[in-house]
Write a protein that holds these residues in place. Sequence first.
Motif, PDB file in Angstrom:
ATOM      1  N   TYR A 166       0.834  -1.207   0.000  1.00  0.00           N
ATOM      2  CA  TYR A 166       0.000   0.000   0.000  1.00  0.00           C
ATOM      3  C   TYR A 166       0.866   1.254   0.000  1.00  0.00           C
ATOM      4  N   LEU A 167       1.919   1.246   0.794  1.00  0.00           N
ATOM      5  CA  LEU A 167       2.812   2.403   0.845  1.00  0.00           C
ATOM      6  C   LEU A 167       3.514   2.625  -0.498  1.00  0.00           C
ATOM      7  N   LYS A 168       3.651   1.570  -1.271  1.00  0.00           N
ATOM      8  CA  LYS A 168       4.270   1.684  -2.596  1.00  0.00           C
ATOM      9  C   LYS A 168       3.235   1.984  -3.681  1.00  0.00           C
ATOM     10  N   GLY A 169       2.005   2.236  -3.251  1.00  0.00           N
ATOM     11  CA  GLY A 169       0.972   2.644  -4.195  1.00  0.00           C
ATOM     12  C   GLY A 169       0.074   1.549  -4.718  1.00  0.00           C
ATOM     13  N   HIS A 170       0.059   0.386  -4.053  1.00  0.00           N
ATOM     14  CA  HIS A 170      -0.739  -0.743  -4.528  1.00  0.00           C
ATOM     15  C   HIS A 170      -1.793  -1.137  -3.485  1.00  0.00           C
ATOM     16  N   ARG A 171      -3.005  -1.368  -3.931  1.00  0.00           N
ATOM     17  CA  ARG A 171      -4.044  -1.959  -3.086  1.00  0.00           C
ATOM     18  C   ARG A 171      -4.209  -3.401  -3.535  1.00  0.00           C
TER      19      ARG A 171
END
Length: 243
Positions: A166-171
Amino acid sequence: MTHFRIPPKKDIWTAVGFLVLTAVLAWSCVWVWKQYLTTPPYVDPERYPVRGIDVSSHNGDLNLREARKDGIDFIFIKASEGADFKDKNFVTNHAKAQKAGMKTGAYHFFRFDKDGVDQAMNFLEAVGNRRLDLGLAIDIEKQGNPEGISRDMIVERLVTMAEYLYLKGHRVTFYTNKTGYEEYLMEAFPGYPLWICSFSEHPIDAEWTYWQYDHHGKVNGIRGDVDLNAFNGTRKEFESIGQ
Protein backbone atom coordinates in the motif's frame (compact mmCIF):
# COMPACT_ATOMS: atom_id res chain seq x y z
CA MET A 1 16.81 -75.01 12.15
CA THR A 2 13.74 -72.90 11.47
CA HIS A 3 11.16 -74.36 9.13
CA PHE A 4 8.98 -72.03 7.04
CA ARG A 5 5.55 -73.23 6.08
CA ILE A 6 4.49 -72.41 2.53
CA PRO A 7 0.89 -71.13 2.62
CA PRO A 8 -1.67 -73.23 0.81
CA LYS A 9 -2.58 -72.07 -2.70
CA LYS A 10 -6.06 -71.19 -1.42
CA ASP A 11 -4.61 -68.68 1.06
CA ILE A 12 -2.36 -67.14 -1.61
CA TRP A 13 -5.26 -66.62 -4.00
CA THR A 14 -7.35 -65.16 -1.18
CA ALA A 15 -4.62 -62.64 -0.42
CA VAL A 16 -4.24 -61.74 -4.11
CA GLY A 17 -8.00 -61.32 -4.43
CA PHE A 18 -8.04 -59.02 -1.40
CA LEU A 19 -5.28 -56.84 -2.88
CA VAL A 20 -7.06 -56.62 -6.23
CA LEU A 21 -10.33 -55.70 -4.53
CA THR A 22 -8.58 -53.01 -2.47
CA ALA A 23 -7.00 -51.54 -5.60
CA VAL A 24 -10.35 -51.51 -7.42
CA LEU A 25 -12.06 -49.78 -4.49
CA ALA A 26 -9.28 -47.19 -4.29
CA TRP A 27 -9.54 -46.49 -8.03
CA SER A 28 -13.32 -46.23 -7.75
CA CYS A 29 -13.03 -43.70 -4.92
CA VAL A 30 -10.64 -41.55 -6.96
CA TRP A 31 -12.93 -41.75 -10.00
CA VAL A 32 -16.01 -40.79 -7.99
CA TRP A 33 -14.12 -37.90 -6.36
CA LYS A 34 -13.00 -36.55 -9.74
CA GLN A 35 -16.35 -37.05 -11.44
CA TYR A 36 -18.76 -35.90 -8.76
CA LEU A 37 -17.20 -34.33 -5.69
CA THR A 38 -15.11 -31.90 -7.76
CA THR A 39 -17.73 -31.13 -10.40
CA PRO A 40 -17.65 -27.36 -10.90
CA PRO A 41 -20.76 -25.37 -10.06
CA TYR A 42 -23.00 -23.84 -12.69
CA VAL A 43 -21.93 -20.24 -13.32
CA ASP A 44 -24.77 -18.30 -14.92
CA PRO A 45 -23.32 -16.47 -17.97
CA GLU A 46 -26.00 -13.78 -17.77
CA ARG A 47 -25.22 -13.02 -14.15
CA TYR A 48 -21.44 -13.42 -14.57
CA PRO A 49 -20.65 -12.55 -18.21
CA VAL A 50 -16.93 -11.85 -17.67
CA ARG A 51 -14.63 -14.87 -17.43
CA GLY A 52 -10.95 -15.27 -16.65
CA ILE A 53 -8.14 -17.69 -15.88
CA ASP A 54 -5.10 -17.81 -13.60
CA VAL A 55 -1.83 -19.38 -14.64
CA SER A 56 1.76 -20.06 -13.64
CA SER A 57 4.76 -21.74 -15.25
CA HIS A 58 3.07 -25.08 -14.47
CA ASN A 59 0.62 -24.37 -17.31
CA GLY A 60 3.45 -24.45 -19.85
CA ASP A 61 3.57 -22.48 -23.09
CA LEU A 62 0.34 -20.52 -23.57
CA ASN A 63 -1.39 -19.23 -26.68
CA LEU A 64 -3.35 -16.42 -25.07
CA ARG A 65 -4.63 -15.05 -28.38
CA GLU A 66 -6.57 -18.30 -28.76
CA ALA A 67 -7.70 -18.12 -25.14
CA ARG A 68 -8.97 -14.57 -25.72
CA LYS A 69 -10.92 -15.74 -28.77
CA ASP A 70 -12.38 -18.48 -26.55
CA GLY A 71 -14.01 -15.86 -24.34
CA ILE A 72 -11.32 -15.26 -21.70
CA ASP A 73 -11.40 -11.59 -20.69
CA PHE A 74 -8.86 -11.47 -17.86
CA ILE A 75 -5.91 -13.33 -16.42
CA PHE A 76 -4.02 -13.46 -13.13
CA ILE A 77 -0.41 -14.55 -13.63
CA LYS A 78 1.87 -15.93 -10.94
CA ALA A 79 4.81 -13.59 -10.42
CA SER A 80 6.50 -14.76 -7.23
CA GLU A 81 6.46 -16.84 -4.07
CA GLY A 82 7.94 -16.30 -0.63
CA ALA A 83 10.95 -14.03 -0.21
CA ASP A 84 13.03 -14.97 -3.25
CA PHE A 85 11.23 -17.20 -5.78
CA LYS A 86 10.11 -15.66 -9.09
CA ASP A 87 8.00 -17.51 -11.64
CA LYS A 88 10.11 -18.10 -14.75
CA ASN A 89 7.19 -17.53 -17.15
CA PHE A 90 5.75 -14.36 -15.64
CA VAL A 91 7.38 -11.89 -18.02
CA THR A 92 6.47 -13.94 -21.10
CA ASN A 93 2.92 -14.62 -19.93
CA HIS A 94 2.37 -10.96 -19.09
CA ALA A 95 3.54 -9.86 -22.55
CA LYS A 96 1.29 -12.44 -24.23
CA ALA A 97 -1.72 -11.36 -22.16
CA GLN A 98 -1.22 -7.72 -23.04
CA LYS A 99 -0.90 -8.51 -26.76
CA ALA A 100 -4.03 -10.65 -26.58
CA GLY A 101 -6.02 -7.75 -25.10
CA MET A 102 -6.71 -9.33 -21.70
CA LYS A 103 -6.94 -7.33 -18.51
CA THR A 104 -4.03 -8.58 -16.45
CA GLY A 105 -3.21 -9.04 -12.78
CA ALA A 106 -0.28 -10.63 -10.95
CA TYR A 107 -0.34 -12.91 -7.92
CA HIS A 108 2.14 -13.93 -5.23
CA PHE A 109 2.00 -17.22 -3.31
CA PHE A 110 2.26 -16.20 0.34
CA ARG A 111 4.60 -18.25 2.53
CA PHE A 112 3.61 -18.53 6.18
CA ASP A 113 7.26 -18.86 7.24
CA LYS A 114 8.66 -15.73 5.53
CA ASP A 115 8.73 -12.08 6.57
CA GLY A 116 5.94 -9.98 5.07
CA VAL A 117 8.11 -7.08 3.92
CA ASP A 118 10.60 -9.45 2.28
CA GLN A 119 7.75 -11.07 0.38
CA ALA A 120 6.34 -7.71 -0.70
CA MET A 121 9.74 -6.64 -2.01
CA ASN A 122 10.13 -9.89 -3.93
CA PHE A 123 6.66 -9.44 -5.45
CA LEU A 124 7.41 -5.89 -6.57
CA GLU A 125 10.76 -6.91 -8.03
CA ALA A 126 9.05 -9.64 -10.03
CA VAL A 127 6.32 -7.41 -11.52
CA GLY A 128 8.55 -4.37 -12.10
CA ASN A 129 6.76 -1.49 -13.82
CA ARG A 130 4.56 -3.67 -16.03
CA ARG A 131 0.95 -2.67 -16.60
CA LEU A 132 -1.40 -4.54 -14.26
CA ASP A 133 -5.02 -3.59 -14.88
CA LEU A 134 -6.25 -5.83 -12.05
CA GLY A 135 -3.41 -5.00 -9.67
CA LEU A 136 -1.68 -7.34 -7.23
CA ALA A 137 -3.14 -10.39 -5.52
CA ILE A 138 -1.81 -12.32 -2.52
CA ASP A 139 -2.55 -16.05 -2.65
CA ILE A 140 -3.15 -17.50 0.85
CA GLU A 141 -3.34 -21.29 1.10
CA LYS A 142 -2.55 -23.82 3.81
CA GLN A 143 -1.66 -26.41 1.19
CA GLY A 144 1.97 -25.95 0.27
CA ASN A 145 2.77 -24.09 3.49
CA PRO A 146 4.52 -25.45 6.60
CA GLU A 147 2.52 -26.35 9.70
CA GLY A 148 3.19 -25.17 13.23
CA ILE A 149 3.10 -21.40 12.57
CA SER A 150 0.57 -19.55 14.69
CA ARG A 151 -2.40 -17.75 13.18
CA ASP A 152 -1.28 -14.50 14.83
CA MET A 153 2.13 -14.72 13.17
CA ILE A 154 0.59 -15.46 9.77
CA VAL A 155 -1.81 -12.52 10.06
CA GLU A 156 1.00 -10.23 11.25
CA ARG A 157 3.09 -11.12 8.20
CA LEU A 158 0.11 -10.60 5.91
CA VAL A 159 -0.54 -7.18 7.44
CA THR A 160 3.07 -6.06 7.02
CA MET A 161 3.11 -7.28 3.42
CA ALA A 162 -0.17 -5.55 2.52
CA GLU A 163 0.90 -2.32 4.27
CA TYR A 164 4.23 -2.26 2.44
CA LEU A 165 2.49 -2.72 -0.91
CA TYR A 166 0.00 0.00 0.00
CA LEU A 167 2.81 2.40 0.84
CA LYS A 168 4.27 1.68 -2.60
CA GLY A 169 0.97 2.64 -4.20
CA HIS A 170 -0.74 -0.74 -4.53
CA ARG A 171 -4.04 -1.96 -3.09
CA VAL A 172 -4.07 -5.73 -3.01
CA THR A 173 -6.68 -8.38 -3.61
CA PHE A 174 -6.60 -11.49 -1.42
CA TYR A 175 -7.08 -14.97 -2.88
CA THR A 176 -8.17 -17.77 -0.57
CA ASN A 177 -10.99 -20.21 0.20
CA LYS A 178 -13.77 -19.90 2.79
CA THR A 179 -11.63 -21.34 5.60
CA GLY A 180 -8.70 -19.05 4.79
CA TYR A 181 -11.01 -16.03 4.64
CA GLU A 182 -12.51 -16.75 8.05
CA GLU A 183 -9.17 -17.59 9.67
CA TYR A 184 -6.85 -14.91 8.26
CA LEU A 185 -8.80 -12.16 6.49
CA MET A 186 -12.26 -11.56 7.87
CA GLU A 187 -11.14 -9.60 10.95
CA ALA A 188 -7.79 -8.22 9.80
CA PHE A 189 -8.75 -7.01 6.30
CA PRO A 190 -12.36 -5.82 6.20
CA GLY A 191 -13.30 -4.30 2.88
CA TYR A 192 -10.34 -5.58 0.89
CA PRO A 193 -11.12 -7.07 -2.54
CA LEU A 194 -11.59 -10.82 -2.30
CA TRP A 195 -10.81 -13.47 -4.89
CA ILE A 196 -12.57 -16.52 -3.52
CA CYS A 197 -11.95 -20.16 -4.40
CA SER A 198 -15.21 -22.07 -4.06
CA PHE A 199 -16.91 -24.99 -5.76
CA SER A 200 -20.35 -24.03 -4.47
CA GLU A 201 -22.90 -22.08 -6.51
CA HIS A 202 -22.99 -19.61 -3.62
CA PRO A 203 -19.26 -18.90 -3.15
CA ILE A 204 -19.25 -17.21 0.27
CA ASP A 205 -21.32 -15.02 2.59
CA ALA A 206 -19.09 -12.00 2.01
CA GLU A 207 -18.41 -9.45 -0.71
CA TRP A 208 -16.18 -10.84 -3.43
CA THR A 209 -14.72 -9.55 -6.69
CA TYR A 210 -13.42 -12.69 -8.40
CA TRP A 211 -14.57 -16.29 -8.07
CA GLN A 212 -12.35 -19.24 -8.93
CA TYR A 213 -14.88 -22.00 -9.53
CA ASP A 214 -13.01 -24.75 -11.41
CA HIS A 215 -9.50 -26.25 -11.26
CA HIS A 216 -10.04 -28.43 -14.33
CA GLY A 217 -11.18 -25.98 -16.97
CA LYS A 218 -10.51 -26.38 -20.68
CA VAL A 219 -9.59 -23.31 -22.73
CA ASN A 220 -8.35 -23.03 -26.30
CA GLY A 221 -4.65 -22.23 -26.45
CA ILE A 222 -3.85 -23.94 -23.13
CA ARG A 223 -2.81 -27.58 -22.90
CA GLY A 224 -4.29 -29.46 -19.99
CA ASP A 225 -6.37 -28.11 -17.11
CA VAL A 226 -6.53 -24.46 -16.16
CA ASP A 227 -8.25 -22.59 -13.32
CA LEU A 228 -11.45 -20.78 -14.36
CA ASN A 229 -12.70 -17.56 -12.78
CA ALA A 230 -15.65 -15.19 -12.99
CA PHE A 231 -15.90 -11.46 -12.28
CA ASN A 232 -18.65 -10.31 -9.93
CA GLY A 233 -20.18 -7.56 -12.00
CA THR A 234 -21.36 -6.40 -15.39
CA ARG A 235 -19.20 -6.13 -18.47
CA LYS A 236 -19.45 -2.35 -18.24
CA GLU A 237 -18.15 -2.43 -14.67
CA PHE A 238 -15.35 -4.73 -15.73
CA GLU A 239 -14.31 -2.50 -18.61
CA SER A 240 -13.96 0.44 -16.22
CA ILE A 241 -11.28 -1.37 -14.17
CA GLY A 242 -7.84 0.08 -14.71
CA GLN A 243 -9.14 3.10 -16.61
